[in-house]
Design a protein around this motif. Structure first.
Motif, PDB file in Angstrom:
ATOM      1  N   TRP A  44     -55.671   3.317 -66.479  1.00 47.29           N
ATOM      2  CA  TRP A  44     -56.380   3.457 -65.208  1.00 47.29           C
ATOM      3  C   TRP A  44     -57.046   2.141 -64.827  1.00 47.29           C
ATOM      4  O   TRP A  44     -56.883   1.643 -63.713  1.00 47.29           O
ATOM      5  N   ARG A  45     -57.819   1.576 -65.752  1.00 47.70           N
ATOM      6  CA  ARG A  45     -58.577   0.360 -65.450  1.00 47.70           C
ATOM      7  C   ARG A  45     -57.653  -0.814 -65.126  1.00 47.70           C
ATOM      8  O   ARG A  45     -57.965  -1.643 -64.287  1.00 47.70           O
ATOM      9  N   ARG A  46     -56.511  -0.879 -65.818  1.00 51.28           N
ATOM     10  CA  ARG A  46     -55.603  -2.006 -65.648  1.00 51.28           C
ATOM     11  C   ARG A  46     -54.704  -1.857 -64.422  1.00 51.28           C
ATOM     12  O   ARG A  46     -54.394  -2.841 -63.759  1.00 51.28           O
ATOM     13  N   THR A  47     -54.256  -0.619 -64.121  1.00 49.60           N
ATOM     14  CA  THR A  47     -53.224  -0.464 -63.097  1.00 49.60           C
ATOM     15  C   THR A  47     -53.646   0.323 -61.856  1.00 49.60           C
ATOM     16  O   THR A  47     -52.973   0.235 -60.839  1.00 49.60           O
ATOM     17  N   LEU A  48     -54.692   1.095 -61.945  1.00 48.52           N
ATOM     18  CA  LEU A  48     -55.150   1.901 -60.803  1.00 48.52           C
ATOM     19  C   LEU A  48     -56.659   1.760 -60.594  1.00 48.52           C
ATOM     20  O   LEU A  48     -57.387   2.749 -60.543  1.00 48.52           O
ATOM     21  N   PRO A  49     -57.155   0.530 -60.474  1.00 50.02           N
ATOM     22  CA  PRO A  49     -58.609   0.357 -60.376  1.00 50.02           C
ATOM     23  C   PRO A  49     -59.220   0.967 -59.121  1.00 50.02           C
ATOM     24  O   PRO A  49     -60.426   1.179 -59.069  1.00 50.02           O
ATOM     25  N   GLY A  50     -58.412   1.285 -58.122  1.00 51.72           N
ATOM     26  CA  GLY A  50     -58.939   1.880 -56.903  1.00 51.72           C
ATOM     27  C   GLY A  50     -59.235   3.361 -57.014  1.00 51.72           C
ATOM     28  O   GLY A  50     -59.872   3.947 -56.133  1.00 51.72           O
ATOM     29  N   VAL A  51     -58.778   3.998 -58.095  1.00 49.87           N
ATOM     30  CA  VAL A  51     -59.057   5.423 -58.292  1.00 49.87           C
ATOM     31  C   VAL A  51     -60.528   5.581 -58.668  1.00 49.87           C
ATOM     32  O   VAL A  51     -61.003   4.930 -59.610  1.00 49.87           O
ATOM     33  N   PRO A  52     -61.265   6.424 -57.956  1.00 50.53           N
ATOM     34  CA  PRO A  52     -62.696   6.582 -58.252  1.00 50.53           C
ATOM     35  C   PRO A  52     -62.948   7.103 -59.673  1.00 50.53           C
ATOM     36  O   PRO A  52     -62.184   7.917 -60.195  1.00 50.53           O
ATOM     37  N   ALA A  53     -64.017   6.621 -60.259  1.00 53.08           N
ATOM     38  CA  ALA A  53     -64.390   7.035 -61.619  1.00 53.08           C
ATOM     39  C   ALA A  53     -64.592   8.541 -61.715  1.00 53.08           C
ATOM     40  O   ALA A  53     -64.309   9.139 -62.756  1.00 53.08           O
ATOM     41  N   GLU A  54     -65.061   9.172 -60.640  1.00 60.85           N
ATOM     42  CA  GLU A  54     -65.285  10.623 -60.670  1.00 60.85           C
ATOM     43  C   GLU A  54     -63.982  11.390 -60.866  1.00 60.85           C
ATOM     44  O   GLU A  54     -63.942  12.391 -61.567  1.00 60.85           O
ATOM     45  N   ARG A  55     -62.905  10.920 -60.234  1.00 66.47           N
ATOM     46  CA  ARG A  55     -61.590  11.571 -60.416  1.00 66.47           C
ATOM     47  C   ARG A  55     -61.109  11.419 -61.847  1.00 66.47           C
ATOM     48  O   ARG A  55     -60.569  12.348 -62.436  1.00 66.47           O
TER      49      ARG A  55
END
Length: 161
Positions: A44-55
């Motif tokens: 997630w952190r490396r490839t989808l940083p735009g996804v909100p932490a809440e999700r």
């Protein structure tokens, strides 16, 4: 129910159990659910940083319980390498063990969470993360992950509390 399949593309799962040294020659089997969740966070952190932490937190909470597993046949193995050490001179060597579990490339490890409920967004996020997951364990454990139907039976279950 949420079920995922992990296929090890090189036919090897390289990982050391928590609390063990890599050179002890003990491979981790089955793959730790904790290791999988950590790998999903890293992906997630490396490839989808735009996804909100809440999700992401909601996804991890849904997968926080120990899963049921279907494990393919597996064989623990290792290779030995004698690496230059140079402590005592140019001829000095140290033995390094590369431990792994050999599995059939076509046979997945299936992890399933019977009580997990993910909405459409959560399932899509998990599918996206699994598609982007390059490896599980050490970097030479190339894997391919995907959502899958649960198997008809499981051959590995968590111990009772």
């Amino acid at each position: 129910m949420v079920a995922i399949a992990l296929r090890f593309l090189a036919g090897r799962y390289h990982a050391t159990p928590w609390g063990r040294h890599a050179n002890e020659g003990v491979p981790e089997w089955p793959p730790s659910p904790w290791r999988l969740l950590r790998a999903l966070v890293a992906t997630w952190r490396r490839t989808l940083p735009g996804v909100p932490a809440e999700r992401m937190a909601a996804l991890l909470a849904a997968l926080a319980q120990p899963p049921l597993l279907w494990l393919p046949r597996a064989t623990p193995a290792h290779t030995r390498h004698y690496m230059p050490w140079f402590k005592k001179g140019p001829e000095d060597r140290t033995e390094v063990l590369d431990t792994f579990v050999a599995v059939d490339r076509a046979e997945p490890v299936v992890l399933a969470w019977p009580d997990a409920a993910l909405d459409g967004e959560g399932r899509q996020l998990l599918a996206d993360l699994l598609w982007r997951l390059p490896y599980l364990g050490r970097a030479e454990s190339w894997c391919q992950g995907e959502l899958c139907p649960p198997p008809a039976r499981f051959n590995c279950t968590p111990l009772p509390e």
